[in-house]
Design an enzyme around this catalytic site. Sequence first.
Site, PDB file in Angstrom:
ATOM      1  N   HIS A  20      19.590  -9.750  23.556  1.00  0.00           N
ATOM      2  CA  HIS A  20      19.618 -10.029  24.997  1.00  0.00           C
ATOM      3  C   HIS A  20      19.343  -8.750  25.789  1.00  0.00           C
ATOM      4  O   HIS A  20      18.560  -8.749  26.742  1.00  0.00           O
ATOM      5  CB  HIS A  20      20.998 -10.541  25.429  1.00  0.00           C
ATOM      6  CG  HIS A  20      21.406 -11.863  24.861  1.00  0.00           C
ATOM      7  ND1 HIS A  20      22.633 -12.079  24.294  1.00  0.00           N
ATOM      8  CD2 HIS A  20      20.745 -13.040  24.775  1.00  0.00           C
ATOM      9  CE1 HIS A  20      22.733 -13.337  23.903  1.00  0.00           C
ATOM     10  NE2 HIS A  20      21.592 -13.951  24.162  1.00  0.00           N
ATOM     11  N   LYS A  44      30.714 -26.954  26.912  1.00  0.00           N
ATOM     12  CA  LYS A  44      30.503 -26.037  25.796  1.00  0.00           C
ATOM     13  C   LYS A  44      31.691 -25.075  25.741  1.00  0.00           C
ATOM     14  O   LYS A  44      31.965 -24.378  26.723  1.00  0.00           O
ATOM     15  CB  LYS A  44      29.199 -25.261  26.045  1.00  0.00           C
ATOM     16  CG  LYS A  44      28.428 -24.932  24.782  1.00  0.00           C
ATOM     17  CD  LYS A  44      27.017 -24.497  25.177  1.00  0.00           C
ATOM     18  CE  LYS A  44      26.414 -23.536  24.197  1.00  0.00           C
ATOM     19  NZ  LYS A  44      25.114 -23.036  24.654  1.00  0.00           N
ATOM     20  N   ARG A  93      12.540 -15.871  19.671  1.00  0.00           N
ATOM     21  CA  ARG A  93      12.773 -15.233  18.374  1.00  0.00           C
ATOM     22  C   ARG A  93      11.866 -15.783  17.296  1.00  0.00           C
ATOM     23  O   ARG A  93      11.484 -15.092  16.364  1.00  0.00           O
ATOM     24  CB  ARG A  93      14.240 -15.433  17.945  1.00  0.00           C
ATOM     25  CG  ARG A  93      15.205 -14.566  18.695  1.00  0.00           C
ATOM     26  CD  ARG A  93      16.609 -15.059  18.552  1.00  0.00           C
ATOM     27  NE  ARG A  93      16.781 -16.329  19.241  1.00  0.00           N
ATOM     28  CZ  ARG A  93      17.947 -16.877  19.507  1.00  0.00           C
ATOM     29  NH1 ARG A  93      19.052 -16.308  19.100  1.00  0.00           N
ATOM     30  NH2 ARG A  93      18.010 -18.011  20.160  1.00  0.00           N
ATOM     31  N   SER A 130      24.098 -14.949  19.315  1.00  0.00           N
ATOM     32  CA  SER A 130      25.530 -14.911  19.633  1.00  0.00           C
ATOM     33  C   SER A 130      26.311 -15.763  18.641  1.00  0.00           C
ATOM     34  O   SER A 130      27.449 -15.440  18.289  1.00  0.00           O
ATOM     35  CB  SER A 130      25.778 -15.417  21.056  1.00  0.00           C
ATOM     36  OG  SER A 130      25.116 -14.614  21.990  1.00  0.00           O
TER      37      SER A 130
HETATM   38  P1  ADP Z   1      21.141 -20.253  25.444  1.00  0.00           P
HETATM   39  O1  ADP Z   1      22.448 -20.916  25.124  1.00  0.00           O
HETATM   40  O2  ADP Z   1      20.553 -20.597  26.765  1.00  0.00           O
HETATM   41  O3  ADP Z   1      20.112 -20.250  24.318  1.00  0.00           O
HETATM   42  P2  ADP Z   1      21.656 -17.557  24.729  1.00  0.00           P
HETATM   43  O4  ADP Z   1      22.703 -16.681  25.294  1.00  0.00           O
HETATM   44  O5  ADP Z   1      21.795 -17.929  23.294  1.00  0.00           O
HETATM   45  O6  ADP Z   1      21.597 -18.769  25.671  1.00  0.00           O
HETATM   46  O7  ADP Z   1      20.226 -16.893  24.942  1.00  0.00           O
HETATM   47  C1  ADP Z   1      19.746 -16.568  26.218  1.00  0.00           C
HETATM   48  C2  ADP Z   1      18.293 -16.166  26.100  1.00  0.00           C
HETATM   49  O8  ADP Z   1      18.202 -15.016  25.275  1.00  0.00           O
HETATM   50  C3  ADP Z   1      17.394 -17.220  25.452  1.00  0.00           C
HETATM   51  O9  ADP Z   1      16.128 -17.160  26.060  1.00  0.00           O
HETATM   52  C4  ADP Z   1      17.294 -16.753  24.031  1.00  0.00           C
HETATM   53  O10 ADP Z   1      16.108 -17.193  23.407  1.00  0.00           O
HETATM   54  C5  ADP Z   1      17.278 -15.251  24.233  1.00  0.00           C
HETATM   55  N1  ADP Z   1      17.724 -14.555  23.036  1.00  0.00           N
HETATM   56  C6  ADP Z   1      18.804 -14.803  22.281  1.00  0.00           C
HETATM   57  N2  ADP Z   1      18.881 -13.949  21.238  1.00  0.00           N
HETATM   58  C7  ADP Z   1      17.802 -13.125  21.340  1.00  0.00           C
HETATM   59  C8  ADP Z   1      17.296 -12.042  20.560  1.00  0.00           C
HETATM   60  N3  ADP Z   1      17.886 -11.652  19.439  1.00  0.00           N
HETATM   61  N4  ADP Z   1      16.165 -11.437  20.987  1.00  0.00           N
HETATM   62  C9  ADP Z   1      15.541 -11.853  22.108  1.00  0.00           C
HETATM   63  N5  ADP Z   1      15.956 -12.873  22.874  1.00  0.00           N
HETATM   64  C10 ADP Z   1      17.076 -13.504  22.502  1.00  0.00           C
END
Ligand code: ADP
Length: 166
Positions: A20, A44, A93, A130
């Site tokens: 992120h 959630k 990803r 996450s």
């Molecule tokens: P959501 O529940 O909306 O998927 P996340 O917190 O999991 O929320 O992810 C938010 C954003 O960050 C999404 O666009 C996701 O694809 C991106 N993201 C998550 N992990 C990574 C990573 N390792 N590298 C790049 N982008 C990421």
Amino acid sequence: MSKKSIAVFPGSFDPITKGHLDIIERASRLFDKTYVVILVNSEKKSLFSTQERVTMIQSVTEGLPGVEICSYSGLTIDFCREHGAGILLRGLRNEGDYAYEYPIACANRAAGGIETLFLPCDQGLSAISSTIVREFASYGGDITSFLPPAIVPLVEEKIKTTRANR
Ligand code: ADP
């Protein structure tokens, strides 16, 4: 400031990972303003409260130009409209992310006129999520390579207190 220079990066960020943070750092170089938006979803169950997530993201993004952390309960396109943002930013990803994101991007463009911009994730960070962080941490696994250093003790502490309160 033109409308297109304002971007919104929405997500759960439970917790914020190196993946992120990489997207946020890159966004801060691409846009005049980047809103990092924690979407509040009452259905959630999250590890960290919304306020804890806001504070954690603020602490690791301090000093990045134009980056502001918010939380929002509602549609991302409504947040975009309310803040004059024309671009919704998502990190990709893998093909799975794309398959999931594509129809949502189409819907957001059709319903709100908001363009989604996909940033390919850094090669070395593609396996980080996450969900994996929470899973690893709950079994006492080493999470240091997944998280900004300041976030590691916060996750370890949270897992400990969550376990104690069960
Ligand atoms: P959501 O529940 O909306 O998927 P996340 O917190 O999991 O929320 O992810 C938010 C954003 O960050 C999404 O666009 C996701 O694809 C991106 N993201 C998550 N992990 C990574 C990573 N390792 N590298 C790049 N982008 C990421």
